[in-house]
Design a protein around this motif. Structure first.
Motif, PDB file in Angstrom:
ATOM      1  N   LYS A 152       0.850  -1.249   0.106  1.00 43.49           N
ATOM      2  CA  LYS A 152       0.072   0.004   0.111  1.00 43.49           C
ATOM      3  C   LYS A 152       0.839   1.065  -0.125  1.00 43.49           C
ATOM      4  CE  LYS A 152      -3.553   2.304   2.370  1.00 43.49           C
ATOM      5  NZ  LYS A 152      -4.759   2.258   3.524  1.00 43.49           N
ATOM      6  N   TRP A 153       0.635   2.155  -0.746  1.00 46.66           N
ATOM      7  CA  TRP A 153       1.212   3.348  -0.998  1.00 46.66           C
ATOM      8  C   TRP A 153       0.447   4.458  -0.212  1.00 46.66           C
ATOM      9  CZ3 TRP A 153       5.905   5.580  -1.908  1.00 46.66           C
ATOM     10  CH2 TRP A 153       5.907   6.822  -2.476  1.00 46.66           C
TER      11      TRP A 153
ATOM     12  N   ASP B 131       2.115  -0.806  -6.115  1.00 45.00           N
ATOM     13  CA  ASP B 131       1.074  -0.370  -5.131  1.00 45.00           C
ATOM     14  C   ASP B 131       0.294  -1.366  -5.207  1.00 45.00           C
ATOM     15  OD1 ASP B 131      -1.019   0.907  -3.818  1.00 45.00           O
ATOM     16  OD2 ASP B 131      -1.042   2.602  -4.922  1.00 45.00           O
TER      17      ASP B 131
ATOM     18  N   LYS C 287      -0.054   9.488  -6.706  1.00 50.49           N
ATOM     19  CA  LYS C 287      -0.250   8.134  -7.258  1.00 50.49           C
ATOM     20  C   LYS C 287       1.324   7.688  -7.444  1.00 50.49           C
ATOM     21  CE  LYS C 287      -4.539   8.183  -7.594  1.00 50.49           C
ATOM     22  NZ  LYS C 287      -5.547   7.383  -6.552  1.00 50.49           N
ATOM     23  N   ILE C 288       1.762   6.648  -6.838  1.00 47.72           N
ATOM     24  CA  ILE C 288       3.162   6.081  -7.142  1.00 47.72           C
ATOM     25  C   ILE C 288       3.629   6.256  -8.524  1.00 47.72           C
ATOM     26  CG2 ILE C 288       2.652   3.643  -7.138  1.00 47.72           C
ATOM     27  CD1 ILE C 288       5.084   3.075  -5.058  1.00 47.72           C
TER      28      ILE C 288
END
Length: 464
Positions: free
Chosen positions: A115-116, A137, A122-123
Motif C-alpha cells: 500500500k502506497w 502499489d 499516485k506512486i
C-alpha cells in the motif's frame, strides 16, 4: 612508474568503496495500516498471537510511547516519506526530498511493495521523486509478501532499502460494515464476524465516552445511517456489547493475518543469511479505536488511535528484547533521519525529527534533543446546517500528560493525566490542581508552533 602507482591507487579506492557498500546494512521498513500500539503483546495485550512481530522485538527495541503525526493514512504516510509534519508535507509532497531518493543517492538498491497512499500522490506519477527503482502499489497483503520475498531472494550488488507495506488490520473497516449488514469485501481473506461473545475479548476498561468530549471528536461519532458516507466509516450507532466485542475479535485476527506475512518475510531473511546485516523497522501509520470510548476507526487523539507500534530490530547490534516505555517518539518525524543516518545518506539536519540510531545501538543512553513532548495534527470535517465546518486540532503529549486543542467547537481544549487516567476517561482541564501543568502544555504548543512554523494560530491557545 607514476602511472602504475596512480592506477593502483584508483583500483584500491574502487575496491574499498565496493567493500564499504557491501558492509553497509540493508534496511527493511515494514508498515502496517491501522495497527494500534495498544493491541500489541509487547504492550501487555493478551488476546492475540504475533510470532512475526515478537521475533523482531526479541532482537530489538520496542518503543511503547511512539505516536503518529496524524491519525489517518495519507497524512501520516506523507511524513514517513519526507520527515515533515502533514500540514506541510501533504499538500506540497514533492517539494521535500523523498526518503527513497535519499537512499538511492547513497548507493542503495530501492524497492517498495504494498500500500502506497502517500499524501494525495499516485506512486506512478511521482517516480522521479520517490526514488524506488522497483515498486508496486498493492492492497492484497499475500501478494505484497510474495513480491517482498522474491526481492529478498534475488542477488543484490548493493545494500537494499526495501519497504513492505501491508494493508491490514485496516480491513477492520470492512469488518465493521459487515457486522452492520452493509456488506464489503476483504482484501486478504475474511475473518470471523459473528464469533460467540464468550470467545471474544472483554470490552476495554475505557469503553465509556469521557464527559465534555471535544466537538472535534464527537462531530464524527455515531453518524445517522442517512449520512451514507460517514455511516459507512462509523457504522456503530446501533451496536451493543456483542457487536463491539465481535469487532475486537475480528480486528485481532486481522492483526494476526498481517503478522503471518511479517513472519514469512523475517524467516526468509534468516534463510538467505541476511538477518544479521538487515535493520528492520516495524510501525504503523496510525491506530484504531478498538472499542475504546465506543470508537472504531481513527481520526482522534485518544491513545488507541495515535499511539502506534515502533520496533527497530538488528540482530546482534540493537539492544535485544528491550521494552522502552519512557522515550517519546514520533514515527513520522524520526524514521527519516534515523534511516538516513544508519545508511550513511545525506539529509536535511534541520528536520524536526530525532536520529535515534546511537540510542538504538547502545552508544548513547539518551536522545540528543532531550525531547519533552511530541505533537500530532488533525483536521476534522463535519457538516452543519450552515455547510461544511473543519475543526483544526493539535495534540501535545509529554511523559505524563496529554493536551489537545481545536480552533473551534465546544470543549475545544482538553487535558488528561495519563499516569492516573491512562484510559483518558476523566479530563482534568478545569481542575485547579492541574492548572500549572495545563499552562506548561499550552506553552509547549506555543513553542512548537514557533519552532515548527506551524500554521496553527497561537491566538487559538487560551491565555496563560
Amino acid at each position: 612508474m607514476k602511472k602504475i602507482t596512480l592506477i593502483a591507487f584508483f583500483t584500491l579506492a574502487v575496491a574499498l568503496l565496493s567493500k564499504a557498500q557491501e558492509t553497509r546494512p540493508n534496511i527493511l521498513l515494514l508498515i502496517a495500516d491501522q495497527h494500534s500500539g495498544k493491541v500489541l503483546t509487547q504492550n501487555g495485550y493478551p488476546y492475540l498471537k504475533t510470532p512475526g512481530i515478537d521475533k523482531l522485538a526479541d532482537e530489538g527495541v520496542t518503543f511503547t510511547r511512539s505516536y503518529c503525526t496524524y491519525p489517518v493514512c495519507t497524512a501520516s504516510r506523507s511524513s514517513f516519506m519526507t520527515g515533515v509534519m502533514p500540514s506541510k508535507s501533504q499538500p506540497n509532497l514533492t517539494s521535500y526530498p523523498g526518503l527513497g531518493n535519499a537512499l538511492k543517492n547513497a548507493g542503495y538498491e530501492t524497492a517498495y511493495f504494498g500500500k502506497w497512499h502517500v499524501g494525495h500522490s499516485k506512486i506512478k506519477k511521482v517516480e522521479d521523486w520517490h526514488g524506488f527503482s522497483v515498486y508496486k502499489d498493492e492492497r492484497d497483503d499475500s501478494k505484497t509478501e510474495a513480491m517482498t520475498i522474491d526481492f529478498l531472494k534475488q542477488k543484490h550488488d548493493a545494500p537494499f532499502f526495501l519497504v513492505s507495506s501491508y494493508l491490514n488490520p485496516h480491513d477492520c473497516c470492512e469488518l465493521a460494515r459487515n457486522i452492520s449488514g452493509l456488506g464489503d469485501n476483504y482484501h486478504d481473506g475474511p475473518v470471523e464476524e459473528k464469533m460467540a461473545v464468550d470467545q471474544c475479548p472483554p470490552l476495554p476498561v475505557n469503553f465509556a465516552i469521557p464527559p465534555d468530549e471535544a466537538e472535534g471528536f464527537y462531530c464524527r461519532r455515531t453518524p445517522d445511517p442517512s449520512d451514507r458516507v460517514m455511516f459507512g466509516k462509523h457504522p456503530v450507532k446501533y451496536w451493543g456489547e456483542t457487536e463491539w466485542r465481535q469487532y475486537m475479535y475480528g480486528y485481532d485476527r486481522l492483526v494476526e493475518k498481517m503478522d503471518s506475512h511479517i513472519l514469512s518475510v523475517v524467516n526468509t531473511l534468516e534463510k538467505q543469511g541476511l538477518l544479521e546485516n538487515t535493520i528492520i523497522f516495524y510501525t504503523s501509520d496510525h491506530g484504531d479505536g478498538h472499542a475504546s470510548h465506543q470508537w472504531n476507526q481513527k481520526m482522534n487523539f485518544y491513545e488507541e488511535s495515535v499511539n502506534i507500534p515502533f520496533i527497530i530490530s538488528w540482530k546482534g547490534h540493537t539492544k535485544a528484547g528491550v521494552i522502552d516505555s519512557k522515550v517519546l517518539l514520533s514515527n513520522g518525524l524520526d524514521l527519516y533521519p534515523t534511516i538516513c543516518k544508519l545508511a550513511g545518506a545525506d539529509y536535511d539536519e534541520s528536520l524536526l525529527g530525532e536520529d535515534i540510531s546511537q540510542y538504538l545501538l547502545g552508544h548513547s543512553k539518551k536522545l540528543t534533543k532531550k525531547r519533552k513532548y511530541v505533537v500530532s495534527e488533525i483536521n476534522q470535517e463535519t457538516k452543519t446546517e450552515d455547510g461544511k465546518v473543519v475543526f483544526k486540532g493539535r495534540m501535545v503529549v509529554s511523559q505524563r500528560y496529554k493536551y489537545f486543542l481545536f480552533d473551534g467547537g465546544e470543549n475545544r481544549e482538553q487535558f488528561f493525566d495519563l499516569k492516573n487516567d491512562p484510559g483518558e476517561l476523566k479530563p482534568v482541564t478545569d481542575d485547579p490542581k492541574y492548572k500549572k501543568q495545563l499552562n506548561i502544555h499550552r506553552q509547549y504548543l506555543k513553542e512548537w508552533i514557533e519552532n515548527a512554523s506551524d500554521e496553527f494560530l497561537i491566538t487559538n491557545i487560551p491565555q496563560i
